[in-house]
Motif scaffolding. Structure first.
Motif, mmCIF file in Angstrom:
data_model
loop_
_atom_site.group_PDB
_atom_site.id
_atom_site.type_symbol
_atom_site.label_atom_id
_atom_site.label_comp_id
_atom_site.label_asym_id
_atom_site.label_seq_id
_atom_site.Cartn_x
_atom_site.Cartn_y
_atom_site.Cartn_z
ATOM 1 N N PRO A 220 0.840 -1.194 -0.017
ATOM 2 C CA PRO A 220 0.019 0.080 0.154
ATOM 3 C C PRO A 220 0.866 1.448 -0.123
ATOM 4 O O PRO A 220 0.441 2.386 -0.676
ATOM 5 C CB PRO A 220 -0.865 -0.218 1.247
ATOM 6 N N ALA A 221 2.026 1.024 0.761
ATOM 7 C CA ALA A 221 2.965 2.526 0.858
ATOM 8 C C ALA A 221 3.504 2.772 -0.598
ATOM 9 O O ALA A 221 3.581 3.825 -0.976
ATOM 10 C CB ALA A 221 3.962 2.134 1.705
ATOM 11 N N LEU A 222 3.806 1.709 -1.354
ATOM 12 C CA LEU A 222 4.181 1.753 -2.854
ATOM 13 C C LEU A 222 3.193 2.455 -3.643
ATOM 14 O O LEU A 222 3.342 3.317 -4.574
ATOM 15 C CB LEU A 222 4.543 0.266 -3.293
ATOM 16 N N LYS A 223 2.071 2.022 -3.634
ATOM 17 C CA LYS A 223 0.856 2.459 -4.309
ATOM 18 C C LYS A 223 0.732 4.002 -4.002
ATOM 19 O O LYS A 223 0.389 4.821 -4.897
ATOM 20 C CB LYS A 223 -0.194 1.754 -4.191
ATOM 21 N N SER A 224 0.868 4.446 -2.565
ATOM 22 C CA SER A 224 0.407 5.623 -2.264
ATOM 23 C C SER A 224 1.368 6.383 -2.812
ATOM 24 O O SER A 224 1.351 7.709 -3.246
ATOM 25 C CB SER A 224 0.274 5.770 -0.800
ATOM 26 N N ALA A 225 2.977 6.055 -2.783
ATOM 27 C CA ALA A 225 4.036 6.667 -3.334
ATOM 28 C C ALA A 225 3.853 6.975 -4.871
ATOM 29 O O ALA A 225 4.298 8.009 -5.159
ATOM 30 C CB ALA A 225 5.337 5.908 -2.955
ATOM 31 N N TRP A 226 3.337 5.944 -5.589
ATOM 32 C CA TRP A 226 3.226 6.258 -6.776
ATOM 33 C C TRP A 226 2.123 7.063 -7.248
ATOM 34 O O TRP A 226 2.563 8.156 -7.975
ATOM 35 C CB TRP A 226 2.736 5.017 -7.534
ATOM 36 N N LYS A 227 1.082 7.236 -6.653
ATOM 37 C CA LYS A 227 0.084 8.396 -6.791
ATOM 38 C C LYS A 227 0.544 9.742 -6.242
ATOM 39 O O LYS A 227 0.454 10.855 -6.946
ATOM 40 C CB LYS A 227 -1.037 8.146 -5.930
ATOM 41 N N LEU A 228 1.376 9.634 -5.109
ATOM 42 C CA LEU A 228 1.825 11.049 -4.976
ATOM 43 C C LEU A 228 2.977 11.490 -5.865
ATOM 44 O O LEU A 228 3.003 12.729 -6.129
ATOM 45 C CB LEU A 228 2.740 10.843 -3.380
ATOM 46 N N PHE A 229 3.924 10.571 -6.565
ATOM 47 C CA PHE A 229 4.861 10.980 -7.338
ATOM 48 C C PHE A 229 3.916 11.500 -8.631
ATOM 49 O O PHE A 229 4.494 12.635 -9.330
ATOM 50 C CB PHE A 229 5.673 9.975 -7.681
ATOM 51 N N ILE A 230 3.241 10.891 -9.296
ATOM 52 C CA ILE A 230 2.630 11.347 -10.450
ATOM 53 C C ILE A 230 1.548 12.539 -10.152
ATOM 54 O O ILE A 230 1.866 13.284 -11.216
ATOM 55 C CB ILE A 230 1.478 10.024 -10.849
ATOM 56 N N SER A 231 1.172 12.802 -8.954
ATOM 57 C CA SER A 231 0.495 14.055 -8.743
ATOM 58 C C SER A 231 1.494 15.233 -8.673
ATOM 59 O O SER A 231 1.104 16.539 -8.780
ATOM 60 C CB SER A 231 -0.480 13.942 -7.657
ATOM 61 N N ASN A 232 2.629 15.098 -8.069
ATOM 62 C CA ASN A 232 3.783 15.928 -7.821
ATOM 63 C C ASN A 232 5.195 15.735 -8.289
ATOM 64 O O ASN A 232 6.139 16.080 -7.680
ATOM 65 C CB ASN A 232 3.702 16.261 -6.233
ATOM 66 N N TRP A 233 5.101 15.094 -9.477
ATOM 67 C CA TRP A 233 6.623 14.689 -10.250
ATOM 68 C C TRP A 233 7.423 16.068 -10.552
ATOM 69 O O TRP A 233 8.679 15.973 -10.173
ATOM 70 C CB TRP A 233 6.345 13.983 -11.507
ATOM 71 N N LEU A 234 6.666 16.877 -10.974
ATOM 72 C CA LEU A 234 7.436 18.266 -11.095
ATOM 73 C C LEU A 234 8.057 18.875 -9.837
ATOM 74 O O LEU A 234 9.153 19.414 -9.907
ATOM 75 C CB LEU A 234 6.709 19.223 -12.011
ATOM 76 N N LYS A 316 3.387 18.650 3.654
ATOM 77 C CA LYS A 316 2.810 19.609 2.999
ATOM 78 C C LYS A 316 2.040 19.212 1.849
ATOM 79 O O LYS A 316 0.801 19.787 1.596
ATOM 80 C CB LYS A 316 3.994 20.560 2.506
ATOM 81 N N ILE A 317 2.685 18.297 0.925
ATOM 82 C CA ILE A 317 1.462 17.786 -0.083
ATOM 83 C C ILE A 317 0.423 17.116 0.328
ATOM 84 O O ILE A 317 -0.629 17.151 -0.256
ATOM 85 C CB ILE A 317 2.555 16.790 -0.843
ATOM 86 N N ASN A 318 0.722 16.183 1.484
ATOM 87 C CA ASN A 318 -0.498 15.407 1.928
ATOM 88 C C ASN A 318 -1.492 16.330 2.605
ATOM 89 O O ASN A 318 -2.495 15.938 3.023
ATOM 90 C CB ASN A 318 0.178 14.325 2.990
ATOM 91 N N MET A 319 -0.937 17.712 2.998
ATOM 92 C CA MET A 319 -2.253 18.345 3.701
ATOM 93 C C MET A 319 -2.962 19.022 2.654
ATOM 94 O O MET A 319 -4.160 19.668 2.925
ATOM 95 C CB MET A 319 -1.476 19.546 4.481
ATOM 96 N N GLY A 320 -2.652 19.189 1.344
ATOM 97 C CA GLY A 320 -3.435 19.762 0.318
ATOM 98 C C GLY A 320 -2.772 19.944 -0.903
ATOM 99 O O GLY A 320 -1.701 19.513 -1.204
#
Length: 343
Positions: A220-234, A316-320
């Protein structure tokens, strides 16, 4: 105007945490031994020295083969010759086994300490970012509690990096002998492997943060990491680049200071005939001690600062919603169309 500031508050708070909570330096130094450097640091290693790890592996294999060839005869009597060699020198065998056991114990302890320190550092930095204090022992206890998931993630990461470095070794460089086509293939592979390595590095970093800070399991942590990176790759790339610049500045300054500390006793050694031996020895020992202390401090503080920056950004990313600086600048400019605007 404040909402447009992204990195400056993060870097400032990360530096404040590094200076204020000096107990983190202990954990930071051992966590740095894992070698989880920044993405651009890793990328520079791939580009500048792609076959470094393979060379190490080859040297170990060659040394082993050379030792066998020097002590045993090749052929059908290999095991008989090996047994004869063991029986003729039992003391050497016992010594070799003891040395091997000590080496294994030390290696296991270092792996345990670095993994536990990484967990403790991340956990304590997160508490420090919320103005809470935590001791080294509490950090170590947290590291012991979730040792195996973090160890597994780091091990998988190292295996992936090893495979990439091996693939980018001499076998790929042999493509150059194919002429221009080989050069083109080599460049394409280098770019593809570099991109893959950077992405994997981000995923592993975020996965570790999810495991430690959000108490998620490995998958689950890897899936969450993937979603976070895709949304904030730049945003992730920008932060990695900024930390890489800071890292390079600090390393170059530390190298300059080290060169000065080495040069001072050498200059005085030129006039050693006019300087008492005791004074010269004290000068050399002082320079060596200063270099050791500086190396320890730079390694520890850089590790704490980098992880603090990533943890603050992660929270900060996880807050919004947090836009990258490039995206914000493009949105503010009325003359430049925003390529990131999906509307």
């Amino acid at each position: 105007m404040e909402e447009n500031k992204i990195y400056r508050p993060i870097l400032k708070k990360a530096w404040d945490i590094t200076l204020k909570f000096k107990s983190l330096w202990f954990l930071g130094f051992f966590a740095a031994l894992i070698g989880s450097g920044g993405e651009f640091e890793l990328l520079s290693r791939i580009i500048l020295n792609p076959n470094s790890n393979k060379g190490l592996i080859r040297e170990v294999i060659n040394s082993f083969k050379l030792g066998i060839e020097n002590n045993l005869s090749a052929g059908e009597n290999l095991w008989s010759n090996l047994w004869t060699l063991v029986m003729s020198a039992p003391v050497n065998l016992v010594s070799a086994i003891l040395v091997l056991l000590v080496a294994i114990i030390i290696t296991v302890f270092i792996i345990w300490l670095t993994t536990v320190s990484q967990v403790g550092l991340i956990r304590n930095v997160d508490l420090a970012s919320k103005d809470k204090t935590a001791t080294i022992n509490e950090g170590i206890d947290a590291g012991v509690e979730i040792f195996w998931p973090i160890f597994a993630v780091n091990l998988i990461y190292k295996i992936i990096l090893l495979i990439i470095f091996v693939l980018l070794g001499k076998e790929i460089l042999l493509l150059i002998s194919m002429g221009n086509i080989g050069v083109i293939i080599h460049i394409i592979l280098l770019v593809l492997f570099s991109i893959a390595t950077v992405i994997i590095s981000f995923l592993i970093r975020y996965q570790i943060l999810y495991i430690i800070l959000k108490r998620e399991k490995i998958i689950p942590a890897l899936k969450s990491a993937w979603k976070l990176f895709i949304s904030n790759w730049l945003l992730s790339l920008e932060m990695a680049f900024i930390l890489f610049i800071i890292y390079m500045i600090v390393i170059y300054l530390a190298t300059f200071v080290t060169s000065v500390l080495i040069a001072v006793p050498l200059v005085f050694a030129t006039y050693s005939s006019k300087i008492p031996v005791l004074v010269l020895m004290i000068l050399v020992l002082t320079s060596v001690l200063a270099i050791i202390v500086m190396t320890l401090l730079v390694t520890a503080t850089l590790s704490v600062f980098q992880w603090s920056s990533w943890i603050l950004l992660f929270n900060k990313i996880n807050m919004g919603k947090t836009l990258s600086k490039i995206v914000k600048l493009s949105e503010q400019s009325p003359n430049i169309p925003n390529p990131f605007n999906k509307k």
